[in-house]
Scaffold this active site. Structure first.
Site, PDB file in Angstrom:
ATOM      1  N   HIS A   1       1.608   4.363  -2.958  1.00  0.00           N
ATOM      2  CA  HIS A   1       1.569   5.819  -2.796  1.00  0.00           C
ATOM      3  C   HIS A   1       2.770   6.470  -3.460  1.00  0.00           C
ATOM      4  O   HIS A   1       2.647   7.519  -4.098  1.00  0.00           O
ATOM      5  CB  HIS A   1       1.546   6.181  -1.312  1.00  0.00           C
ATOM      6  CG  HIS A   1       0.185   6.116  -0.686  1.00  0.00           C
ATOM      7  ND1 HIS A   1      -0.925   6.700  -1.247  1.00  0.00           N
ATOM      8  CD2 HIS A   1      -0.240   5.532   0.468  1.00  0.00           C
ATOM      9  CE1 HIS A   1      -1.981   6.496  -0.469  1.00  0.00           C
ATOM     10  NE2 HIS A   1      -1.589   5.781   0.573  1.00  0.00           N
TER      11      HIS A   1
ATOM     12  N   HIS B   1       0.840  -1.204   0.000  1.00  0.00           N
ATOM     13  CA  HIS B   1       0.000   0.000   0.000  1.00  0.00           C
ATOM     14  C   HIS B   1       0.877   1.256   0.000  1.00  0.00           C
ATOM     15  O   HIS B   1       0.633   2.199  -0.768  1.00  0.00           O
ATOM     16  CB  HIS B   1      -0.909  -0.020   1.235  1.00  0.00           C
ATOM     17  CG  HIS B   1      -1.687   1.237   1.451  1.00  0.00           C
ATOM     18  ND1 HIS B   1      -3.012   1.371   1.088  1.00  0.00           N
ATOM     19  CD2 HIS B   1      -1.336   2.432   2.002  1.00  0.00           C
ATOM     20  CE1 HIS B   1      -3.430   2.583   1.408  1.00  0.00           C
ATOM     21  NE2 HIS B   1      -2.429   3.251   1.956  1.00  0.00           N
ATOM     22  N   GLU B   2       1.902   1.279   0.851  1.00  0.00           N
ATOM     23  CA  GLU B   2       2.765   2.451   0.938  1.00  0.00           C
ATOM     24  C   GLU B   2       3.600   2.629  -0.329  1.00  0.00           C
ATOM     25  O   GLU B   2       3.821   3.753  -0.785  1.00  0.00           O
ATOM     26  CB  GLU B   2       3.676   2.343   2.158  1.00  0.00           C
ATOM     27  CG  GLU B   2       2.934   2.283   3.493  1.00  0.00           C
ATOM     28  CD  GLU B   2       1.969   3.436   3.686  1.00  0.00           C
ATOM     29  OE1 GLU B   2       2.214   4.529   3.137  1.00  0.00           O
ATOM     30  OE2 GLU B   2       0.952   3.247   4.376  1.00  0.00           O
TER      31      GLU B   2
ATOM     32  N   GLU C   1      -6.493   6.677  -1.268  1.00  0.00           N
ATOM     33  CA  GLU C   1      -6.323   5.574  -0.318  1.00  0.00           C
ATOM     34  C   GLU C   1      -6.972   4.301  -0.872  1.00  0.00           C
ATOM     35  O   GLU C   1      -6.415   3.207  -0.750  1.00  0.00           O
ATOM     36  CB  GLU C   1      -6.945   5.938   1.034  1.00  0.00           C
ATOM     37  CG  GLU C   1      -6.182   6.997   1.801  1.00  0.00           C
ATOM     38  CD  GLU C   1      -4.764   6.567   2.138  1.00  0.00           C
ATOM     39  OE1 GLU C   1      -4.551   5.390   2.496  1.00  0.00           O
ATOM     40  OE2 GLU C   1      -3.856   7.419   2.045  1.00  0.00           O
TER      41      GLU C   1
END
Length: 276
Positions: A140, A136-137, A204
């Site tokens: 980003h 997930h990070e 997100e």
């Protein structure tokens, strides 16, 4: 993964933000003449660059992030190398911090990204759950989310400052005008931030979807979010301030105003989408 919804929303929000910036530049040109244009352009770049550099430094410093030794965390380093290669980005710098709560965040850009993982997070997650959080990070960083948010926040700040001084200069420059200008500047900045935060919430969802794609399932990240939420609720204290919380995978703050100006969608909806 190609996110058509994200592109459409980015085009819409980008148009609005450009309109705010164009109005700001127009006011400057009207007040000071066309000779001010180079100053406006250079000033904008310097302001955004300053916000980016200071924001990155402040986020890392606020949680006391330290380099994650590869000899102590070899499995995490190998995991990040594999995911980074799969996503087509350079391996970011890995840092570890005691945040008081289980959490993680990414900052920086492609080629200069940083991922910070809390010791509390590593203690409660299984390997596949931690992989979901890290994916997930990394998403980003790949999607340039931090840079996008800094640009939006910078425009909001510049609009707020401009409105404040326009109100002050249009009056008699007395104390009442300063108070009125200050209030008008805050309102203007919040108005622009509504659009910036709307795209932040959708990003997100996109990062969640990207993580699910690259680890093969949304279930590990869904379980991780459940554990992070539970761990945050039972934590006595946290070192994460409001600005850093906007970068984290989970923001525990609640309330009506925080719901309107939230950087994250409700965690329950994220879990539902991951398991859909």
């Amino acid at each position: 993964m190609q996110h058509t919804g994200l592109k459409l929303r980015m085009a819409f929000v980008g148009t609005i933000l450009f309109a705010f910036y164009a109005a700001l530049a127009g006011v400057a040109l009207a007040m000071f003449g066309t000779g001010i244009w180079p100053i406006v352009a250079v000033g904008t770049l310097l302001f955004v660059g300053f916000q980016y550099k200071v924001g990155k430094w402040a986020a890392l410093r606020s949680v006391g992030a330290q380099d994650m030794p590869e000899d102590q965390y070899p499995e995490i380093h190998r995991m990040v190398e594999r995911l980074s290669d799969d996503m087509g980005i350079d391996k970011p710098t890995l840092k570890v911090a005691q945040m008081g709560v289980p959490n993680a965040f990414a900052t920086g850009r492609r080629g200069a990204g940083v991922v910070v993982v809390s010791t509390e997070l590593m203690q409660i997650l299984t390997r596949d759950e931690l992989e979901g959080v890290i994916a997930h990070e990394l998403a980003h960083i790949r999607n340039r989310d931090v840079v996008t948010m800094v640009l939006g926040q910078s425009i909001a700040a510049m609009v707020g400052i401009a409105v404040q001084w326009v109100v002050i200069l249009a009056g008699d420059n007395d104390f009442a005008d300063f108070i009125l200008g200050w209030i008008a500047g805050i309102v203007a900045q919040m108005l622009v931030m509504v659009f910036v935060l709307a795209i932040s919430r959708y990003r997100e969802y996109v990062a969640d979807a990207d993580a699910r794609e690259h680890i093969g399932s949304g279930e590990p990240l869904a379980r991780a979010l459940e554990k992070i939420q539970s761990g945050s609720q039972h934590a006595d204290q946290t070192r994460i301030d409001d600005s850093t919380a906007a970068l984290c995978i989970f923001d525990s703050e609640k309330g009506l105003l925080r719901s309107i100006l939230a950087t994250h969608p409700p965690v329950e909806k994220r879990i539902e989408r991951l398991r859909a």
